[in-house]
Design an enzyme around this catalytic site. Sequence first.
Site, PDB file in Angstrom:
ATOM      1  N   SER A 170     -14.457  37.354-118.776  1.00 50.95           N
ATOM      2  CA  SER A 170     -13.565  36.753-118.245  1.00 50.95           C
ATOM      3  C   SER A 170     -12.530  36.246-118.705  1.00 50.95           C
ATOM      4  CB  SER A 170     -13.968  35.555-117.175  1.00 50.95           C
ATOM      5  OG  SER A 170     -13.180  34.594-116.368  1.00 50.95           O
ATOM      6  N   GLN A 213     -18.183  32.214-122.635  1.00 50.83           N
ATOM      7  CA  GLN A 213     -16.998  31.032-123.202  1.00 50.83           C
ATOM      8  C   GLN A 213     -16.860  32.151-124.650  1.00 50.83           C
ATOM      9  OE1 GLN A 213     -15.851  28.185-122.191  1.00 50.83           O
ATOM     10  NE2 GLN A 213     -16.822  28.103-120.028  1.00 50.83           N
ATOM     11  N   CYS A 266     -17.258  23.583-111.702  1.00 47.78           N
ATOM     12  CA  CYS A 266     -18.057  24.157-110.335  1.00 47.78           C
ATOM     13  C   CYS A 266     -19.231  22.522-110.709  1.00 47.78           C
ATOM     14  CB  CYS A 266     -19.086  25.145-111.363  1.00 47.78           C
ATOM     15  SG  CYS A 266     -18.119  26.590-112.276  1.00 47.78           S
ATOM     16  N   GLY A 277     -16.038  36.719-114.207  1.00 46.61           N
ATOM     17  CA  GLY A 277     -17.284  36.657-114.411  1.00 46.61           C
ATOM     18  C   GLY A 277     -18.293  36.141-113.655  1.00 46.61           C
ATOM     19  N   THR A 278     -18.044  35.087-112.999  1.00 42.11           N
ATOM     20  CA  THR A 278     -19.450  35.421-111.502  1.00 42.11           C
ATOM     21  C   THR A 278     -19.480  36.473-111.135  1.00 42.11           C
ATOM     22  OG1 THR A 278     -18.195  33.438-111.012  1.00 42.11           O
ATOM     23  CG2 THR A 278     -19.467  34.092-108.790  1.00 42.11           C
ATOM     24  N   HIS A 295      -9.325  34.602-117.293  1.00 40.27           N
ATOM     25  CA  HIS A 295      -9.130  33.747-117.779  1.00 40.27           C
ATOM     26  C   HIS A 295      -9.229  32.692-118.691  1.00 40.27           C
ATOM     27  CE1 HIS A 295     -11.838  30.673-115.494  1.00 40.27           C
ATOM     28  NE2 HIS A 295     -12.043  31.741-114.696  1.00 40.27           N
TER      29      HIS A 295
HETATM   30  N1  PLP Z   1     -20.319  31.991-117.197  1.00 41.32           N
HETATM   31  C1  PLP Z   1     -19.660  30.836-117.544  1.00 41.32           C
HETATM   32  C2  PLP Z   1     -20.560  30.417-118.832  1.00 41.32           C
HETATM   33  C3  PLP Z   1     -19.009  30.587-117.595  1.00 41.32           C
HETATM   34  O1  PLP Z   1     -18.298  29.267-117.870  1.00 41.32           O
HETATM   35  C4  PLP Z   1     -17.708  30.734-116.026  1.00 41.32           C
HETATM   36  C5  PLP Z   1     -17.116  30.035-115.804  1.00 41.32           C
HETATM   37  O2  PLP Z   1     -16.431  29.094-115.953  1.00 41.32           O
HETATM   38  C6  PLP Z   1     -18.158  31.778-115.746  1.00 41.32           C
HETATM   39  C7  PLP Z   1     -20.100  32.677-116.261  1.00 41.32           C
HETATM   40  C8  PLP Z   1     -17.530  31.916-114.097  1.00 41.32           C
HETATM   41  O3  PLP Z   1     -16.569  32.998-114.627  1.00 41.32           O
HETATM   42  P1  PLP Z   1     -15.228  33.057-113.880  1.00 41.32           P
HETATM   43  O4  PLP Z   1     -14.649  31.979-113.205  1.00 41.32           O
HETATM   44  O5  PLP Z   1     -14.458  33.865-114.084  1.00 41.32           O
HETATM   45  O6  PLP Z   1     -15.928  32.967-112.371  1.00 41.32           O
END
Ligand code: PLP
Length: 390
Positions: A199, A179, A325, A71-72, A201
């Site tokens: 994402s 999400q 996070c 996701g990031t 996971h």
């Molecule tokens: N965006 C949202 C809404 C998330 O909840 C998260 C992870 O908690 C991310 C982005 C980041 O995803 P990733 O952990 O796959 O980098």
Amino acid sequence: MRKIYLDYAATAPCDPEVVKAMEPYFFERFGNASSLHAYGQEAKKALEDSRALTAGFLGAKAEEIIFTSGGTESDNNVIFGVAEALASKGNHIITSAIEHHAITEPCKVLEKKGFKVTYVGVDKDGLVSPDDVKKAITDKTILISVMHANNEIGTIQPIAAIGKLAREKGVYFHTDAVQTVGHIPVDVNALNVDLLSLSGHKFYGPKGVGALYIRKGTRIGRFLCGGDQEKGRRASTHNISGIVGLARAIELCARDMGKEAEALLSLRAKLIQEIPARVPEVRLNGHPQLRLPNNVNFSIKYIEGESILLSLDMLGIAVSTGSACTSSSLEPSHVLLAIGLDHATAHGSLRITMGRWTKESDIDYLLENLPKVVEKLRAMSPLYEKKRAN
Ligand code: PLP
């Protein structure tokens, strides 16, 4: 000791079916999808089958999907990539005040480079108003990014409506659906989005793999430069086992998502009814109905969320105080502040997120123990003492 996991929004365990599908790609099918020999072609086929499956699930075309590291990366690529590609057109981005840091941090980097970012506020339930977004658009706006559902409070945004107005104004629209994918229906056409992040996971796939949907014709710069993987849009040797796992996880969600959501909705209703009935002075954060089926977030007054988390952890129950996070930071969550909570109330927040393997007996165990934990902590709380004296 009993162990109960209620932090599925942070991450979910892999489904055993996912691991089974991935396994051959660590061993006999280990090839590099860019290689021309049979090993490579076998990997390439798995890659393209996974792409077609992922695209189909989102109502997209296969060529509109690139695989990323999660996701990031997908979110960062959107913010930096659109800013780079459209820099000559404008320097204004609109996002919301409750986005994940994977969106807000790159926005801050761009602000330091001269970009303007409008962080549209939310109402007390965490909803973004499409009207507010519309009012924020200028002739310099190049991108609007609003998350599909919030990771802390679960509120689901009016994405289709925001997408419609973005299209009318000719502005690219991205949604962070990390999400929601695999949990509620996500269709890129119904949502009117040009870009969408997901994402693995978060829906029982492996960690470190995700995808970015890029509507055909959308201009976006590369995030990783190097080889010509993903038609030059994302360099680096494909994580084939991860991509196969992500696609298998999607297949399982496509099959089971509806009935899973139904079961989770009934557990969510139980928590929303029973927590205030058993624990005085709590507040439900997030929209009462427009929220993720697996998410409950309460502020529990006069005590710290971290103390509740640690006390529950000692009883084998894993919950969260906000997003994983931000939970290492002492600052209250920006999401809870954005919905109007004061610092003390924001500090007392507890996020409970359920998933595929959550049983009603797990919820009962939490409901049995939470009131005792809160009572014990409040007995030691100077804030509670002060309130009782008044
Ligand atoms: N965006 C949202 C809404 C998330 O909840 C998260 C992870 O908690 C991310 C982005 C980041 O995803 P990733 O952990 O796959 O980098």
